[in-house]
Motif scaffolding. Structure first.
Motif, PDB file in Angstrom:
ATOM      1  N   GLN A  99       0.851  -1.338   0.028  1.00 20.71           N
ATOM      2  CA  GLN A  99       0.075  -0.060   0.056  1.00 20.71           C
ATOM      3  C   GLN A  99       0.945   1.193   0.002  1.00 20.71           C
ATOM      4  O   GLN A  99       1.880   1.256   0.678  1.00 20.71           O
ATOM      5  CB  GLN A  99      -0.818  -0.090   1.259  1.00 20.71           C
ATOM      6  N   TRP A 100       0.378   2.392  -0.671  1.00 21.51           N
ATOM      7  CA  TRP A 100       1.028   3.701  -0.402  1.00 21.51           C
ATOM      8  C   TRP A 100       0.127   4.734  -0.572  1.00 21.51           C
ATOM      9  O   TRP A 100      -1.011   4.389  -0.502  1.00 21.51           O
ATOM     10  CB  TRP A 100       2.029   3.776  -1.931  1.00 21.51           C
ATOM     11  N   ASP A 101       0.517   5.945  -0.131  1.00 21.96           N
ATOM     12  CA  ASP A 101      -0.354   7.129  -0.133  1.00 21.96           C
ATOM     13  C   ASP A 101      -1.436   6.722   1.037  1.00 21.96           C
ATOM     14  O   ASP A 101      -2.578   7.344   1.062  1.00 21.96           O
ATOM     15  CB  ASP A 101      -1.217   7.573  -1.217  1.00 21.96           C
ATOM     16  N   ASN A 102      -1.083   5.987   2.067  1.00 22.09           N
ATOM     17  CA  ASN A 102      -1.800   5.809   3.300  1.00 22.09           C
ATOM     18  C   ASN A 102      -3.313   5.142   2.607  1.00 22.09           C
ATOM     19  O   ASN A 102      -4.095   5.405   3.289  1.00 22.09           O
ATOM     20  CB  ASN A 102      -1.976   6.763   4.067  1.00 22.09           C
ATOM     21  N   ASP A 103      -3.191   4.333   1.698  1.00 24.30           N
ATOM     22  CA  ASP A 103      -4.587   3.904   1.264  1.00 24.30           C
ATOM     23  C   ASP A 103      -4.402   2.450   0.970  1.00 24.30           C
ATOM     24  O   ASP A 103      -3.607   1.984  -0.045  1.00 24.30           O
ATOM     25  CB  ASP A 103      -4.913   4.691  -0.232  1.00 24.30           C
ATOM     26  N   HIS A 106      -4.811   0.477  -2.825  1.00 26.15           N
ATOM     27  CA  HIS A 106      -3.717  -0.003  -3.630  1.00 26.15           C
ATOM     28  C   HIS A 106      -2.916  -1.383  -3.425  1.00 26.15           C
ATOM     29  O   HIS A 106      -2.374  -1.794  -4.330  1.00 26.15           O
ATOM     30  CB  HIS A 106      -2.650   1.193  -3.324  1.00 26.15           C
ATOM     31  N   ASP A 440       1.165   3.575  -9.287  1.00 27.45           N
ATOM     32  CA  ASP A 440       2.028   3.976  -8.396  1.00 27.45           C
ATOM     33  C   ASP A 440       2.813   5.113  -8.217  1.00 27.45           C
ATOM     34  O   ASP A 440       3.446   5.542  -8.860  1.00 27.45           O
ATOM     35  CB  ASP A 440       3.268   2.570  -8.335  1.00 27.45           C
ATOM     36  N   THR A 441       2.161   6.157  -7.500  1.00 28.12           N
ATOM     37  CA  THR A 441       2.610   7.494  -7.328  1.00 28.12           C
ATOM     38  C   THR A 441       4.022   7.631  -6.930  1.00 28.12           C
ATOM     39  O   THR A 441       4.712   8.721  -7.086  1.00 28.12           O
ATOM     40  CB  THR A 441       1.633   8.501  -6.549  1.00 28.12           C
ATOM     41  N   ARG A 442       4.705   6.496  -6.404  1.00 30.28           N
ATOM     42  CA  ARG A 442       5.884   6.641  -5.954  1.00 30.28           C
ATOM     43  C   ARG A 442       7.061   6.310  -6.844  1.00 30.28           C
ATOM     44  O   ARG A 442       8.065   6.580  -6.589  1.00 30.28           O
ATOM     45  CB  ARG A 442       6.159   5.279  -4.778  1.00 30.28           C
TER      46      ARG A 442
END
Length: 521
Positions: A99-103, A106, A440-442
């Motif tokens: 998970q990323w962006d605290n969501d 994902h 993936d925003t990372r």
């Protein structure tokens, strides 16, 4: 059994949604609908908020219900009462398992674990899911049933390797390299005239005076002082003020070596200096409101894609064609564009074609809307369909042209491995390369796609042309094999049986008409 269907894109929004990452799900929903209707009742909702009220209504009538979400797992609600299954079009070798962006959404493994099973469009996607979820996780591989849709084309048209002449028309515009007057020299801007140079010099700001430098320093010192009173976990703005003062106030006084030495001790001023966003010069775009037509003949290659889709590798598709047929006048490449905004790719496309010129072969670009009869003429005009993608979730256009009896040029990776081999295609070699999950925003490299070999693509063009011109019987064998492959792979009956077995239902026969559309899924 009741099936509730939902896609982000629907009948009312599809014309404004061409080119969006998930717009192809709309076409998959439309293609699946007749199969689902042969197994139960279908309800299409325009919002996920409608799902649970409808589910409770059907539950009160003692009817079983299943929600099929034609959206990626991260966009599917995870708090519905109605049993949910995602229909997943996916082209990479692994699914998101972080998970990323605290969501948490994902992380597809959590979403799929909650749903308990999944439907995919290809064996490639099914393997990626099972690698993450375990080999026992229930996954149905279900291509869209489209073979029956091309019965009329097959009945009235026999594929021929060399087109004697076909007229193509479209509401939009047609860009034809035979009439564009392309030249690589046009990419070099002409030297400025004395008058133009004088106008440019007049626009340059005057040299900074000592007074102006003091004004700049005072301005950024004031902003820095105001910022001191704010609670900042990291003083980003303060270093920004230093950088701006340096670049605007004194950078022009220092030589490049002096700047480099200073930047080693003060990294905040290393730059680059923020500059206003570049505004490109206006481009005189062709009119896209008229009905236009052109005539094609010879060995005709067709490809359908969105130039803004990074998977499609269209620069190599075009460049390999132009190099393979640099001296061949009767080879034509027709590109049907599925992007509604001509300005989003026009300059890039024209630049590429100008760089490749001169060439004897012909490239025809069709931008705009094709209705069903116009698309049928495009299917019939083709000698071959071409795909040079880095990865595919299914590739409906490729399957559609094969169902029309067209041999193809394509790689045999990702979803295409289910139906591409040397009996139906000139197979383009490819190798794995690292890439990111597109959402993936990372921007972290976590998965793989494929890198088609340009030399192999060029060779495939050359070999296919030779077969078309010199071995028509071999071409016909490939054409018949393409039709047979699509019958076995995506005819209504086998797709219906797979779906019935997965849900434990009894099929109710094949509907009189099955409808689908064109997409780049």
């Amino acid at each position: 059994m009741n099936f509730i269907l939902y896609s982000d894109v629907n009948d009312s929004s599809i014309s404004q949604s061409l080119g969006r990452p998930e717009y192809s799900y709309y076409f998959v929903l439309k293609a699946y609908r007749p199969v689902l209707e042969s197994l139960g009742r279908v309800h299409v909702v325009s919002s996920t908020a409608e799902v649970d009220p409808l589910y409770r209504q059907l539950l009160a009538a003692d009817e079983s219900t299943l929600f099929l979400s034609f959206t990626p797992p991260q966009k599917t609600p995870n708090d519905l009462e109605c049993p949910t299954i995602c229909v997943i079009a996916w082209e990479f070798d692994s699914i998101p398992d972080e998970q990323w962006d605290n969501d948490v959404r994902h992380d597809w493994t959590r979403m799929l674990a909650r749903q308990g099973r999944a439907i995919t469009l290809s064996s490639h996607t099914a393997r990626a899911i099972r690698r993450a979820m375990g080999e026992d996780f229930p996954v149905l591989v279900l291509p869209t049933p489209l073979w029956e849709n091309f019965a009329a084309i097959r009945s009235r048209h026999t594929s021929v390797p060399v087109n004697a002449g076909s007229t193509l028309d479209i509401k939009g515009c047609i860009l034809d390299t035979r009439t564009l007057g392309l030249s690589a020299d046009s990419l070099i801007p002409p030297p400025l005239t004395p008058e133009q140079q004088a106008e440019l010099d007049a626009l340059r700001p005057p040299p900074l005076t000592l007074k102006r430098r003091l004004v700049i320093a005072r301005h950024y010192l004031r902003l820095w002082a105001l910022d001191l009173g704010k609670a900042q976990p990291v003083p980003v703005h303060r270093t920004h003020f230093l950088s701006q003062w340096y670049w605007e106030g004194i950078r022009d006084l220092l030589s490049d070596p002096a700047h480099s030495r200073l930047a080693k001790h003060l990294p905040a001023i290393a730059g680059p200096q923020s500059v206003p966003e570049h505004v490109p010069a206006p481009v005189d775009l062709p009119d896209t409101t008229e009905q236009v037509q052109t005539r094609v003949d010879g060995v005709v290659y067709v490809s359908v894609f969105n130039p803004k889709d990074g998977r499609k590798n269209w620069h190599q598709l075009i460049s390999a064609f132009c190099w393979a047929f640099r001296e061949t006048a009767d080879a034509t490449l027709v590109l049907k564009i599925t992007q509604s905004d001509l300005s989003s790719y026009y300059t890039e496309l024209m630049t590429l074609l100008a760089q490749l010129s001169p060439f004897a072969c012909r490239v025809v670009v069709m931008h705009g809307y094709l209705d069903d009869p116009q698309y049928a003429r495009l299917y019939e005009a083709a000698s071959y369909y071409v795909n040079a993608s880095r990865c595919e979730g299914l590739c409906l256009p490729l399957m559609e042209f094969m169902a029309s009896g067209k041999p193809v040029i394509a790689p045999d990776h990702t979803a295409m491995e289910d139906y591409i081999d040397e009996r139906v295609a000139f197979v383009v070699k490819s190798s794995e390369e690292l890439t990111i999950w597109p959402q993936d925003t990372r921007i972290i490299y976590r998965t793989l796609r494929y890198r088609p070999d340009w030399g192999s693509l060029k060779t495939a063009y050359e070999n296919s042309y030779r077969i078309a011109k010199e071995q028509p019987l071999e071409y016909q064998q490939m054409s018949h094999a393409a039709v047979e492959r699509m019958h076995d792979y995506c005819a209504f009956a086998p797709v219906q049986q797979r779906l019935a077995d997965f849900f434990g239902l009894a099929p109710q026969g094949v509907p009189a008409a099955v409808v689908t559309d064109n997409a780049s899924c």
